[in-house]
Scaffold this active site. Structure first.
Site, PDB file in Angstrom:
ATOM      1  N   ASP A  68       0.906  -1.797  -0.034  1.00 27.80           N
ATOM      2  CA  ASP A  68       0.001  -0.319   0.040  1.00 27.80           C
ATOM      3  C   ASP A  68       0.517   1.623   0.541  1.00 27.80           C
ATOM      4  O   ASP A  68       2.447   1.074   0.405  1.00 27.80           O
ATOM      5  CB  ASP A  68      -1.022   0.181   1.478  1.00 27.80           C
ATOM      6  CG  ASP A  68      -0.523  -0.327   2.701  1.00 27.80           C
ATOM      7  OD1 ASP A  68       0.526   0.025   2.622  1.00 27.80           O
ATOM      8  OD2 ASP A  68      -0.765  -0.954   3.474  1.00 27.80           O
ATOM      9  N   GLU A 127      -5.761   3.147   3.352  1.00 30.38           N
ATOM     10  CA  GLU A 127      -6.745   3.890   5.019  1.00 30.38           C
ATOM     11  C   GLU A 127      -7.782   4.657   4.857  1.00 30.38           C
ATOM     12  O   GLU A 127      -8.844   4.359   5.849  1.00 30.38           O
ATOM     13  CB  GLU A 127      -5.711   4.863   5.575  1.00 30.38           C
ATOM     14  CG  GLU A 127      -4.557   4.490   5.694  1.00 30.38           C
ATOM     15  CD  GLU A 127      -4.123   3.239   7.108  1.00 30.38           C
ATOM     16  OE1 GLU A 127      -5.206   3.461   7.687  1.00 30.38           O
ATOM     17  OE2 GLU A 127      -3.143   3.040   7.876  1.00 30.38           O
TER      18      GLU A 127
HETATM   19  C1  LIG Z   1      -3.385  -1.863   9.059  1.00 28.39           C
HETATM   20  C2  LIG Z   1      -4.392  -1.111   9.360  1.00 28.39           C
HETATM   21  O1  LIG Z   1      -4.487  -0.408  10.523  1.00 28.39           O
HETATM   22  N1  LIG Z   1      -4.861  -0.913   8.554  1.00 28.39           N
HETATM   23  C3  LIG Z   1      -6.767   0.504   8.517  1.00 28.39           C
HETATM   24  C4  LIG Z   1      -7.248   0.450   7.955  1.00 28.39           C
HETATM   25  C5  LIG Z   1      -8.882   0.706   8.513  1.00 28.39           C
HETATM   26  C6  LIG Z   1      -9.234   1.463   7.671  1.00 28.39           C
HETATM   27  C7  LIG Z   1     -10.866   1.073   6.688  1.00 28.39           C
HETATM   28  N2  LIG Z   1     -11.679   1.960   6.193  1.00 28.39           N
HETATM   29  C8  LIG Z   1     -11.555   1.794   8.428  1.00 28.39           C
HETATM   30  O2  LIG Z   1     -11.611   3.047   9.059  1.00 28.39           O
HETATM   31  O3  LIG Z   1     -12.283   1.128   8.473  1.00 28.39           O
HETATM   32  C9  LIG Z   1      -7.141   0.016   9.952  1.00 28.39           C
HETATM   33  O4  LIG Z   1      -7.782   0.813  10.949  1.00 28.39           O
HETATM   34  O5  LIG Z   1      -7.207  -0.686  10.584  1.00 28.39           O
END
Ligand SMILES: CC(=O)N[C@@H](CCC[C@H](N)C(=O)O)C(=O)O
Length: 371
Positions: A68, A127
């Protein structure tokens, strides 16, 4: 200094959020342009990039390696000499590491391709609002559809040199949450003539916390987090509107449905109780990250015999990753790469250990060569 640490630092200075990764894309393209081009095909997609390294074998499969590329809206507080030059934005989820490692592996394979084709996916907007599902639908990806896919995520809780992975479910299903409350503003001294959305919003947030503790079986797991609250202008004006933004997580799609039903019911209750309008939106669902059993097992057995790497089996986590969409269509896996940082992911002081970069490049390159 190692070239890929330098690259990581360059990228660290220019974090950009989803679908605005213009400088990042241009930096990556410029670097890719310096590599031997005879085995490479490069295509851009939105702010992302696909790079195919053509394999030399007679019957090549296509293996994919995904990174990413987006940053987060966080004001960096590391004090590092190569801190973000984009005020209010930071690579606080390690995507600068992910990109430099991907470029390292690409560099090795561009000059010495393996039997299989290797597709490097530089994916925007992990993200949010999400890039994987859209990339999968793109003509560019359909033309180079991989047979297998892998990706990594940095893990501050493990030291450099440690990899952590598990078969099956690794990361949660997620859904973003947006709730807008609309009442009636007015003078702070005449609350009876208004409908105060700060008070309504505060009650709503408190009641949302009861969902996990009272509506979900304690043997299941779920998260409801409100990470942002915006309301009001000044101390002596009653706020007419309030907006809450958050995220919900579950390990089971049915539990996610319960979370949504309860959020709606509680919001309707607040609308009645405070005589206001409450609009609820669930956005950008991410599909769980589910690692293919056989490929993960093969990867673990390769890693366990590898000098300098300590491969451990980890627990599942409530993090989300739109890499889950790739894994829904293509067998593969994601693993954690230890980077030992006192501060965790999404923290303004996250400072991953750069000692993890070079060994990760060598290890992943050797793993792909072993296929
Ligand atoms: C690995 C990591 O931290 N990923 C993020 C990505 C999630 C984004 C999503 N759109 C949300 O916030 O629901 C995380 O927050 O886990």
């Amino acid at each position: 200094m190692n070239k890929f640490i330098e690259i990581r630092r360059d990228l660290h200075k220019i974090p950009e959020v989803g679908y605005q990764e213009y400088k990042t894309q241009s930096y990556l393209l410029q670097y890719i342009d310096t590599l031997p081009q005879e085995n490479l095909s490069v295509k851009t997609w939105e702010t992302g990039i696909f790079v195919l390294v053509n394999g030399k074998g007679n019957n090549p499969k296509t293996l994919a390696y995904r990174t990413d590329i987006d940053g987060l809206p966080i004001a960096e507080q590391t004090g590092l000499s190569f801190s973000s030059e984009h005020q209010g934005f930071m690579h606080a989820c390690g995507h600068d590491f992910h990109m430099s490692i991907a470029l390292g592996v690409l560099t090795a394979l561009a000059s010495q391709p393996i039997d299989h084709h290797v597709l490097f996916i530089f994916q925007p907007a992990e993200e949010g609002p999400g890039g994987a599902a859209r990339m999968l639908q793109s003509d560019e990806m359909k033309a180079w559809m991989p047979d297998e896919i892998m990706g990594l995520h940095i893990a501050p809780e493990y030291q450099a040199g440690v990899l952590a992975v598990k078969k099956g479910l690794l990361f949660a299903n997620t859904s973003e949450l947006k709730i807008v409350l609309t009442g009636k503003g007015g003078h702070a001294a005449y609350p009876h003539k208004t409908k105060d959305m700060i008070v309504a919003g505060a009650h709503l947030i408190t009641q949302l916390q009861s969902i996990v503790s009272r509506s979900i079986d304690p043997l299941n797991s779920a998260v409801v987090t409100v990470g942002k609250l915006e309301a009001g202008t000044i101390g002596n004006i009653i706020a007419e509107t309030a907006e809450l933004n958050g995220t919900m997580r579950s390990l089971d799609p049915e539990v996610m449905e319960t979370l949504k039903t309860r959020v709606k019911a509680i919001s309707n209750g607040i609308a009645l109780a405070f005589d206001c309008e409450v609009k609820v939106e669930f956005n950008q669902p991410y599909y769980m990250v589910y690692n293919d059993h056989q490929l993960t097992e093969d990867f673990m057995s390769f890693a366990s015999g590898y000098n300098g790497i300590d491969c451990i089996e980890c627990e599942k986590a409530m993090t989300g990753e739109d890499f889950g969409y790739f894994l829904k269509e293509i067998p593969g896996f994601m693993f954690w790469l230890g980077v030992g940082s006192e501060y965790g992911l999404h923290h303004a002081k996250l400072n991953p250990d750069e000692k993890a970069i070079e060994p990760a490049i060598t290890f992943i390159t050797d793993y792909l060569r072993s296929k």
